[in-house]
Design an enzyme around this catalytic site. Structure first.
Site, PDB file in Angstrom:
ATOM      1  N   TYR A   1      13.074  61.839  10.238  1.00  0.00           N
ATOM      2  CA  TYR A   1      11.848  61.750  11.040  1.00  0.00           C
ATOM      3  C   TYR A   1      12.146  61.739  12.536  1.00  0.00           C
ATOM      4  CZ  TYR A   1       8.808  61.138   7.017  1.00  0.00           C
ATOM      5  OH  TYR A   1       8.093  61.352   5.860  1.00  0.00           O
TER       6      TYR A   1
ATOM      7  N   ALA B   1      22.270  49.391  16.805  1.00  0.00           N
ATOM      8  CA  ALA B   1      21.113  48.539  17.076  1.00  0.00           C
ATOM      9  C   ALA B   1      21.190  47.176  16.397  1.00  0.00           C
ATOM     10  CB  ALA B   1      19.832  49.271  16.670  1.00  0.00           C
TER      11      ALA B   1
ATOM     12  N   LEU C   1      14.966  54.137  12.779  1.00  0.00           N
ATOM     13  CA  LEU C   1      16.195  53.773  12.090  1.00  0.00           C
ATOM     14  C   LEU C   1      15.967  52.602  11.148  1.00  0.00           C
ATOM     15  CD1 LEU C   1      17.799  51.027  13.471  1.00  0.00           C
ATOM     16  CD2 LEU C   1      17.704  52.599  15.387  1.00  0.00           C
TER      17      LEU C   1
ATOM     18  N   LEU D   1       8.809  53.554  12.638  1.00  0.00           N
ATOM     19  CA  LEU D   1       8.489  54.162  11.347  1.00  0.00           C
ATOM     20  C   LEU D   1       8.538  53.099  10.263  1.00  0.00           C
ATOM     21  CD1 LEU D   1       8.114  57.291  10.954  1.00  0.00           C
ATOM     22  CD2 LEU D   1       9.398  56.770  12.980  1.00  0.00           C
TER      23      LEU D   1
ATOM     24  N   TYR E   1      12.783  50.188  -3.928  1.00  0.00           N
ATOM     25  CA  TYR E   1      12.979  50.021  -2.492  1.00  0.00           C
ATOM     26  C   TYR E   1      13.396  48.570  -2.268  1.00  0.00           C
ATOM     27  CZ  TYR E   1      12.025  51.097   2.463  1.00  0.00           C
ATOM     28  OH  TYR E   1      12.121  51.338   3.812  1.00  0.00           O
TER      29      TYR E   1
ATOM     30  N   LYS F   1      10.276  45.974   6.258  1.00  0.00           N
ATOM     31  CA  LYS F   1       9.138  46.784   6.720  1.00  0.00           C
ATOM     32  C   LYS F   1       7.904  45.910   6.940  1.00  0.00           C
ATOM     33  CE  LYS F   1      11.055  50.852   6.980  1.00  0.00           C
ATOM     34  NZ  LYS F   1      11.499  51.293   8.322  1.00  0.00           N
TER      35      LYS F   1
ATOM     36  N   LEU G   1      10.171  61.499   2.543  1.00  0.00           N
ATOM     37  CA  LEU G   1      10.862  62.668   3.105  1.00  0.00           C
ATOM     38  C   LEU G   1      12.311  62.628   2.646  1.00  0.00           C
ATOM     39  CD1 LEU G   1      10.911  65.022   5.320  1.00  0.00           C
ATOM     40  CD2 LEU G   1      11.860  63.277   6.841  1.00  0.00           C
TER      41      LEU G   1
ATOM     42  N   SER H   1      15.287  62.661   3.657  1.00  0.00           N
ATOM     43  CA  SER H   1      16.231  62.467   4.766  1.00  0.00           C
ATOM     44  C   SER H   1      17.550  61.952   4.197  1.00  0.00           C
ATOM     45  CB  SER H   1      15.665  61.435   5.735  1.00  0.00           C
ATOM     46  OG  SER H   1      15.593  60.186   5.068  1.00  0.00           O
ATOM     47  N   ARG H   2      18.529  61.854   5.073  1.00  0.00           N
ATOM     48  CA  ARG H   2      19.817  61.310   4.645  1.00  0.00           C
ATOM     49  C   ARG H   2      19.660  59.869   4.146  1.00  0.00           C
ATOM     50  NH1 ARG H   2      25.447  62.252   6.425  1.00  0.00           N
ATOM     51  NH2 ARG H   2      26.541  60.338   5.896  1.00  0.00           N
TER      52      ARG H   2
HETATM   53  P1  NAD Z   1      17.461  59.211   8.794  1.00  0.00           P
HETATM   54  O1  NAD Z   1      18.717  59.085   8.017  1.00  0.00           O
HETATM   55  O2  NAD Z   1      17.201  60.507   9.467  1.00  0.00           O
HETATM   56  O3  NAD Z   1      17.361  58.097   9.925  1.00  0.00           O
HETATM   57  C1  NAD Z   1      17.903  56.822   9.852  1.00  0.00           C
HETATM   58  C2  NAD Z   1      18.852  56.692  11.039  1.00  0.00           C
HETATM   59  O4  NAD Z   1      19.215  55.339  11.256  1.00  0.00           O
HETATM   60  C3  NAD Z   1      20.160  57.454  10.843  1.00  0.00           C
HETATM   61  O5  NAD Z   1      20.315  58.385  11.898  1.00  0.00           O
HETATM   62  C4  NAD Z   1      21.219  56.366  10.940  1.00  0.00           C
HETATM   63  O6  NAD Z   1      22.391  56.825  11.553  1.00  0.00           O
HETATM   64  C5  NAD Z   1      20.495  55.352  11.805  1.00  0.00           C
HETATM   65  N1  NAD Z   1      21.036  53.984  11.775  1.00  0.00           N
HETATM   66  C6  NAD Z   1      21.316  53.212  10.699  1.00  0.00           C
HETATM   67  N2  NAD Z   1      21.778  52.017  11.103  1.00  0.00           N
HETATM   68  C7  NAD Z   1      21.785  52.032  12.450  1.00  0.00           C
HETATM   69  C8  NAD Z   1      22.171  51.095  13.454  1.00  0.00           C
HETATM   70  N3  NAD Z   1      22.655  49.898  13.137  1.00  0.00           N
HETATM   71  N4  NAD Z   1      22.045  51.446  14.763  1.00  0.00           N
HETATM   72  C9  NAD Z   1      21.570  52.656  15.106  1.00  0.00           C
HETATM   73  N5  NAD Z   1      21.189  53.581  14.207  1.00  0.00           N
HETATM   74  C10 NAD Z   1      21.307  53.272  12.899  1.00  0.00           C
HETATM   75  O7  NAD Z   1      16.309  58.822   7.786  1.00  0.00           O
HETATM   76  P2  NAD Z   1      14.715  58.692   7.925  1.00  0.00           P
HETATM   77  O8  NAD Z   1      14.243  58.565   6.529  1.00  0.00           O
HETATM   78  O9  NAD Z   1      14.157  59.776   8.760  1.00  0.00           O
HETATM   79  O10 NAD Z   1      14.525  57.289   8.625  1.00  0.00           O
HETATM   80  C11 NAD Z   1      13.870  57.096   9.866  1.00  0.00           C
HETATM   81  C12 NAD Z   1      12.821  56.006   9.735  1.00  0.00           C
HETATM   82  O11 NAD Z   1      11.770  56.469   8.891  1.00  0.00           O
HETATM   83  C13 NAD Z   1      13.337  54.715   9.096  1.00  0.00           C
HETATM   84  O12 NAD Z   1      12.750  53.595   9.739  1.00  0.00           O
HETATM   85  C14 NAD Z   1      12.809  54.819   7.673  1.00  0.00           C
HETATM   86  O13 NAD Z   1      12.673  53.565   7.045  1.00  0.00           O
HETATM   87  C15 NAD Z   1      11.473  55.465   7.954  1.00  0.00           C
HETATM   88  N6  NAD Z   1      10.786  56.027   6.766  1.00  0.00           N
HETATM   89  C16 NAD Z   1      11.397  56.974   6.011  1.00  0.00           C
HETATM   90  C17 NAD Z   1      10.734  57.495   4.893  1.00  0.00           C
HETATM   91  C18 NAD Z   1      11.383  58.561   4.032  1.00  0.00           C
HETATM   92  O14 NAD Z   1      10.906  58.824   2.932  1.00  0.00           O
HETATM   93  N7  NAD Z   1      12.437  59.209   4.503  1.00  0.00           N
HETATM   94  C19 NAD Z   1       9.439  57.053   4.572  1.00  0.00           C
HETATM   95  C20 NAD Z   1       8.835  56.090   5.375  1.00  0.00           C
HETATM   96  C21 NAD Z   1       9.525  55.587   6.476  1.00  0.00           C
END
Ligand code: NAD
Length: 297
Positions: free
Chosen positions: A16, A74, A121, A181, A193, A201, A231, A233-234
C-alpha cells in the site's frame, strides 16, 4: 510549491505504501520514503537497476520520482533505545540515523518541513499464532512495531509538519495531514490475524482519534486511518491467508471485485488534499464495502 510527503513503510512495489506514493506523486507531491533498515539495500538496488520502472509509471506517462530514501526502524525512537546486537548487526551497521527521532531530524535538515505523513508499516513476529498462544513478548512487539511506531512518527514529525492553510470555499483549512493503514480485524473477528496484530490495529484506530485531537489542537494537522481490504503484499503473504481473504471478499463484499492498491492510494491522496479539509479522527473503509456485511452470502 507542491506538497512534500514522507511515507514510512515502502520496501517494494507491491504494498500500500508504494501505491500511496504513486497517487500522491500523481497529484504533484514530492516523495520521501522511509524504508526498514534490513530491506534498504535490496530496495535501493532494485530502484537503481530499474526493477520498479514499470510500476513507477504515473497516469500522465511520467515516472514517479522518489527524492530521497531514508533508512528507518520505527521500533526505535532514539539511538539510546537500540540494543548492542542490533547496533553491531551487519545490516544495521551499514546505515546510520535510522531511529525515528534521527530520521525526523534528517528530513528537517534536508527539506525543512513536510505536509503529509504516511505510516504504512506493521510487524507482528507471532502473527501466525492465535492470540491465546501469543507470548507477551510477541504481543508487545506487534504493538511496538504496528501502533506505537505511529505515535512516535507523528510525535517526531509534527514539529516539522506544515501548519500552513488553504482557502477552501472562503474558509481557511489546515493543510497538514497524516494517514495510517488499518485492518477490520481490529473490530471484527478475523481468525488467522493473530499474534496481537488485531489488538495493534485496535490501538492504532483508537490512537487515530486521540492523535487527531492533539495534533489538531497543537498544529492544525489532520489524522486519519484507512481500513483497507486485502492486498497480496509482502507483509500479507507472510501471514499466510491472504489468497483466502481476497477470495472471501470477492465472494461476499457488496462490490464483487478484487481491490486494487491504487484505490487505497487514491483515497490517501484525497485525505491529504484540501477536498478532505474537515475530515479528521476518521477510519475510512476502502474495502469494496465488505465491512458493512453482517453475514457472507
Ligand atoms: P508491505 O510489506 O508493503 O508493507 C509493510 C512495510 O513495513 C514493509 O515495507 C516493511 O519493511 C515495513 N516494516 C516492518 N517493520 C518495520 C519497522 N520496524 N520499521 C520500519 N518499517 C518496517 O505490506 P502492506 O500490506 O502494504 O502493509 C502496509 C500497511 O497496510 C500495514 O499497516 C498493514 O497492516 C496495512 N494493511 C494491509 C492489508 C493487506 O491486506 N495487505 C490490509 C489492511 C491493512
Amino acid at each position: 510549491r507542491g506538497k512534500r510527503a514522507f511515507i514510512a513503510g515502502i520496501a517494494d512495489d507491491n504494498g500500500y505504501g508504494w501505491a500511496i506514493a504513486k497517487s500522491l506523486a500523481a497529484a504533484g507531491a514530492e516523495i520521501l520514503v522511509g524504508t526498514w533498515v534490513p530491506a534498504l539495500n535490496i530496495f535501493e538496488t532494485s530502484l537503481r537497476r530499474g526493477k520498479f520502472d514499470e510500476s513507477r509509471v504515473l497516469p500522465d506517462g511520467s515516472l514517479m520520482e522518489i527524492t530521497k530514501v531514508y533508512p528507518l526502524d520505527a521500533v526505535f525512537d532514539s539511538l539510546e533505545d537500540v540494543p548492542e546486537d542490533i547496533k553491531t548487526n551487519k545490516r544495521y551497521a551499514g546505515s546510520s540515523k535510522w531511529t525515528v527521532s534521527e530520521v525526523a531530524e534528517s528530513v528537517k535538515e534536508d527539506f525543512g518541513s513536510i505536509d503529509i505523513l504516511v505510516h504504512s508499516l506493521a510487524n507482528g513476529p507471532e502473527v501466525t499464532k492465535p492470540l491465546l498462544e501469543t507470548s507477551r513478548r510477541g504481543y508487545l512487539a506487534a504493538i511496538s512495531a504496528s501502533s506505537y511506531s505511529y505515535v512516535s512518527l507523528l510525535k517526531h514529525f509534527l514539529p516539522i509538519m506544515n501548519p500552513g492553510m488553504y482557502l477552501v470555499s472562503h474558509l481557511i483549512a489546515p493543510c497538514g495531514s497524516s494517514i495510517s493503514l488499518t485492518y477490520i480485524a481490529s473490530e471484527r473477528i478475523i481468525p488467522g490475524y493473530g499474534g496481537g496484530m488485531s489488538s495493534a490495529k485496535a490501538a492504532l484506530e483508537s490512537d487515530t482519534r486521540v492523535l487527531a485531537f492533539e495534533a489538531g489542537r497543537k498544529q492544525k494537522v489532520r489524522v486519519n486511518t484507512i481500513s483497507a481490504g486485502p492486498l497480496r503484499s509482502r507483509a500479507a503473504k507472510a501471514i499466510g491467508f491472504i489468497d483466502m481473504m481476497i477470495d472471501y471478499s470477492i465472494a461476499n463484499a457488496p462490490l464483487q471485485r478484487e481491490l486494487s492498491a491504487d484505490e487505497v492510494g487514491n483515497t490517501a491522496a484525497f485525505l491529504a488534499s484540501p477536498l478532505a479539509s474537515a475530515i479528521t479522527g476518521a477510519v475510512i473503509y476502502v474495502d469494496n464495502g465488505l465491512n458493512a456485511m453482517g453475514v457472507g452470502v
